[in-house]
Enzyme design. Structure first.
Site, short mmCIF file in Angstrom:
data_model
loop_
_atom_site.label_atom_id
_atom_site.label_comp_id
_atom_site.label_asym_id
_atom_site.label_seq_id
_atom_site.Cartn_x
_atom_site.Cartn_y
_atom_site.Cartn_z
N ASP A 182 -28.07 -6.20 15.08
CA ASP A 182 -28.16 -6.48 16.52
C ASP A 182 -29.13 -5.49 17.18
O ASP A 182 -29.01 -4.28 16.95
CB ASP A 182 -26.78 -6.37 17.17
CG ASP A 182 -25.78 -7.30 16.48
OD1 ASP A 182 -26.22 -8.31 15.91
OD2 ASP A 182 -24.57 -7.01 16.50
N TYR A 240 -30.71 -14.95 8.09
CA TYR A 240 -31.48 -14.86 9.33
C TYR A 240 -32.98 -14.81 9.05
O TYR A 240 -33.78 -15.33 9.81
CB TYR A 240 -31.03 -13.62 10.12
CG TYR A 240 -29.88 -13.93 11.05
CD1 TYR A 240 -28.63 -14.24 10.54
CD2 TYR A 240 -30.04 -13.96 12.42
CE1 TYR A 240 -27.57 -14.54 11.36
CE2 TYR A 240 -28.99 -14.27 13.26
CZ TYR A 240 -27.76 -14.55 12.73
OH TYR A 240 -26.70 -14.87 13.56
N GLU A 241 -33.33 -14.17 7.95
CA GLU A 241 -34.74 -14.08 7.58
C GLU A 241 -35.32 -15.48 7.38
O GLU A 241 -36.41 -15.79 7.85
CB GLU A 241 -34.87 -13.25 6.31
CG GLU A 241 -36.29 -13.03 5.85
CD GLU A 241 -36.35 -12.10 4.63
OE1 GLU A 241 -35.29 -11.59 4.22
OE2 GLU A 241 -37.45 -11.91 4.10
N THR A 253 -32.65 -13.08 3.40
CA THR A 253 -31.34 -13.20 4.04
C THR A 253 -31.30 -14.51 4.83
O THR A 253 -32.34 -15.14 5.05
CB THR A 253 -31.06 -12.01 4.99
OG1 THR A 253 -31.65 -12.29 6.26
CG2 THR A 253 -31.60 -10.70 4.46
N ASP A 310 -36.36 -9.06 12.61
CA ASP A 310 -37.35 -9.90 13.29
C ASP A 310 -37.76 -9.25 14.61
O ASP A 310 -38.71 -9.67 15.24
CB ASP A 310 -36.72 -11.27 13.62
CG ASP A 310 -35.52 -11.08 14.53
OD1 ASP A 310 -34.55 -10.43 14.09
OD2 ASP A 310 -35.54 -11.56 15.70
N LYS A 348 -31.30 -2.82 25.55
CA LYS A 348 -31.33 -1.90 26.70
C LYS A 348 -31.40 -0.45 26.23
O LYS A 348 -30.65 -0.06 25.31
CB LYS A 348 -30.07 -2.08 27.55
CG LYS A 348 -30.07 -3.40 28.30
CD LYS A 348 -28.88 -3.52 29.21
CE LYS A 348 -28.89 -4.89 29.87
NZ LYS A 348 -27.57 -5.34 30.26
N GLU A 367 -24.28 -3.40 1.99
CA GLU A 367 -24.93 -4.05 3.13
C GLU A 367 -24.00 -3.94 4.33
O GLU A 367 -22.83 -4.35 4.26
CB GLU A 367 -25.25 -5.52 2.86
CG GLU A 367 -26.01 -6.13 4.05
CD GLU A 367 -26.31 -7.63 3.96
OE1 GLU A 367 -27.16 -8.09 4.74
OE2 GLU A 367 -25.69 -8.32 3.14
C1 LIG Z 1 -27.64 -11.07 13.09
S1 LIG Z 1 -26.38 -11.04 11.89
C2 LIG Z 1 -27.30 -10.86 10.37
C3 LIG Z 1 -26.53 -11.33 9.17
C4 LIG Z 1 -27.21 -11.09 7.80
N1 LIG Z 1 -27.36 -9.67 7.52
C5 LIG Z 1 -28.53 -11.78 7.70
O1 LIG Z 1 -29.57 -11.10 7.70
O2 LIG Z 1 -28.55 -13.01 7.60
C6 LIG Z 1 -25.70 -9.40 12.12
C7 LIG Z 1 -24.26 -9.27 11.63
O3 LIG Z 1 -23.92 -7.89 11.61
C8 LIG Z 1 -22.56 -7.75 12.00
N2 LIG Z 1 -22.42 -6.35 12.46
C9 LIG Z 1 -23.08 -5.75 13.46
N3 LIG Z 1 -22.72 -4.45 13.57
C10 LIG Z 1 -21.82 -4.22 12.57
C11 LIG Z 1 -21.08 -3.07 12.15
N4 LIG Z 1 -21.19 -1.90 12.77
N5 LIG Z 1 -20.23 -3.20 11.11
C12 LIG Z 1 -20.10 -4.39 10.48
N6 LIG Z 1 -20.77 -5.51 10.83
C13 LIG Z 1 -21.62 -5.43 11.87
C14 LIG Z 1 -22.37 -8.82 13.06
O4 LIG Z 1 -21.00 -9.17 13.19
C15 LIG Z 1 -23.24 -9.96 12.51
O5 LIG Z 1 -22.49 -10.86 11.74
#
Ligand SMILES: C[S@@+](CC[C@H](N)C(=O)[O-])C[C@H]1O[C@@H](n2cnc3c(N)ncnc32)[C@H](O)[C@@H]1O
Length: 248
Positions: free
Chosen positions: A153, A229-230, A227, A189, A157, A67
Site C-alpha cells: 500500500d 497485481y503485477e 505477482t 507500480d 500522504k 513475503e
Molecule cells: C496491493 S496487495 C498486493 C498483493 C500481492 N503482494 C501482489 O503483489 O499481488 C497488498 C496486500 O498487502 C496486505 N498488507 C499490507 N500491509 C500489511 C502488513 N503490515 N502485514 C500483512 N499484510 C499487509 C494487504 O492486506 C493486501 O492484501
C-alpha cells in the site's frame, strides 16, 4: 446471514490449518518492554517460544524467505513450487484474502495454480494471518534469507510516510530479521513510492544490487516471478518498478 458467512470462513480456514503458523502464544509483543532501549529486545521466554514455534513449522532449518502482504498468494505459491529446497512464509492481514492463498497452496482450488506445482499440496510453504508491525514479535534475529514486498500500500500522504512498508525504520526492522548478505526485494507500480523507497534504502545503507523503473523492459523480468497485481498493472501498460538490496 453475516453469521453464516463468518462460520463458513472459519470452517474453510480450519480446513487449511496445517498451512497456518499460529501466532506466538506468549502474547508476541516484546517491543518496547520497560527498561529496554533495544527496539528488537526479546525476552528469553519470547525467544524460546519463537524457537520452538519455528522448529515445529520448518523443521529442516533451510533458507526461509518471507513475503509481507501476499494477497491471494500467487507469487509465493509459485516461488515455493519452483524452489522445493527452500522454505517460504507469507504474511497477510486480511482473512478473506489469505483464505484464497491457503486454498491455492493446498491445491483445493485450480485457480492460477503454478504449472510446476500441478495439484500437489506444497510442503515448503506456510502462512501467517496478521498485519506485521515489529519483526521481533514473530521472528528471531538473522532468521530469514530474504524478504519480498510486492505492491505494498502506497500511503500517499506525507504524514502517513511512517506507515509505508519501506519506511526506513521498517527496513532496519526487516534487516534485523534477515541474515547478513540476505536481501530485500521490492516491486511496485507506484512511482512516488518507488522514489521514496530508493531514498530510504540509501538512508539505511543497504546496498542496491538490482534496480529498474521498467522491469518488463529489463533483463530481470525473465527470471522473476510475477505477482497478481503485477500482472494486472503490466497488462494495462503500467511500468513496474523493481529494486533488490542486500542487508549488510
Ligand atoms: C496491493 S496487495 C498486493 C498483493 C500481492 N503482494 C501482489 O503483489 O499481488 C497488498 C496486500 O498487502 C496486505 N498488507 C499490507 N500491509 C500489511 C502488513 N503490515 N502485514 C500483512 N499484510 C499487509 C494487504 O492486506 C493486501 O492484501
Amino acid at each position: 446471514m453475516r453469521q453464516r458467512k463468518a462460520k463458513d470462513l472459519d470452517k474453510r480456514l480450519q480446513e487449511c490449518s496445517d498451512y497456518i503458523v499460529p501466532l506466538p502464544e506468549d502474547g508476541g509483543r516484546s517491543y518496547g518492554e520497560i527498561g529496554s532501549k533495544d527496539p528488537n529486545f526479546q525476552s528469553p521466554e519470547h525467544e524460546a517460544a519463537l524457537r520452538q514455534l519455528w522448529k515445529a513449522c520448518f523443521p529442516r532449518q533451510r533458507d526461509l524467505y518471507l513475503e509481507i502482504g501476499c494477497g491471494k498468494g500467487d507469487f509465493i505459491t509459485r516461488k515455493a513450487a519452483k524452489d522445493p529446497a527452500s522454505d517460504f512464509l507469507a504474511i497477510e492481514g486480511q482473512e478473506t484474502v489469505i483464505l484464497r492463498a491457503l486454498e491455492k497452496a493446498k491445491g483445493l482450488t485450480s485457480e492460477e495454480l503454478p504449472d510446476e506445482a500441478g495439484r500437489e499440496p506444497l510442503q515448503n510453504l506456510k502462512f501467517m494471518l496478521t498485519f506485521v508491525d515489529h519483526m521481533s514479535d514473530y521472528f528471531l534475529e538473522n532468521q530469514l534469507s530474504g524478504v519480498y514486498l510486492n505492491f505494498s500500500d502506497p500511503w500517499p500522504k506525507a504524514r502517513h510516510a511512517k506507515r509505508r512498508l519501506t519506511y526506513r525504520k521498517r527496513l532496519l526492522d526487516y534487516g534485523w530479521a534477515v541474515r547478513p548478505g540476505g536481501f530485500i526485494e521490492i516491486k511496485t507500480d507506484n512511482d512516488p513510492l518507488y522514489a521514496f523507497t530508493l531514498e530510504e534504502l540509501e538512508a539505511v545503507g543497504y546496498e542496491i544490487v538490482e534496480q529498474t523503473a521498467d522491469l518488463h523492459h529489463s533483463d530481470y523480468a525473465a527470471r522473476l516471478v510475477m505477482t497478481e497485481y503485477e500482472k494486472k498493472f503490466h497488462s494495462r501498460g503500467k511500468n513496474i518498478n523493481y529494486v533488490k538490496a542486500l542487508v549488510p
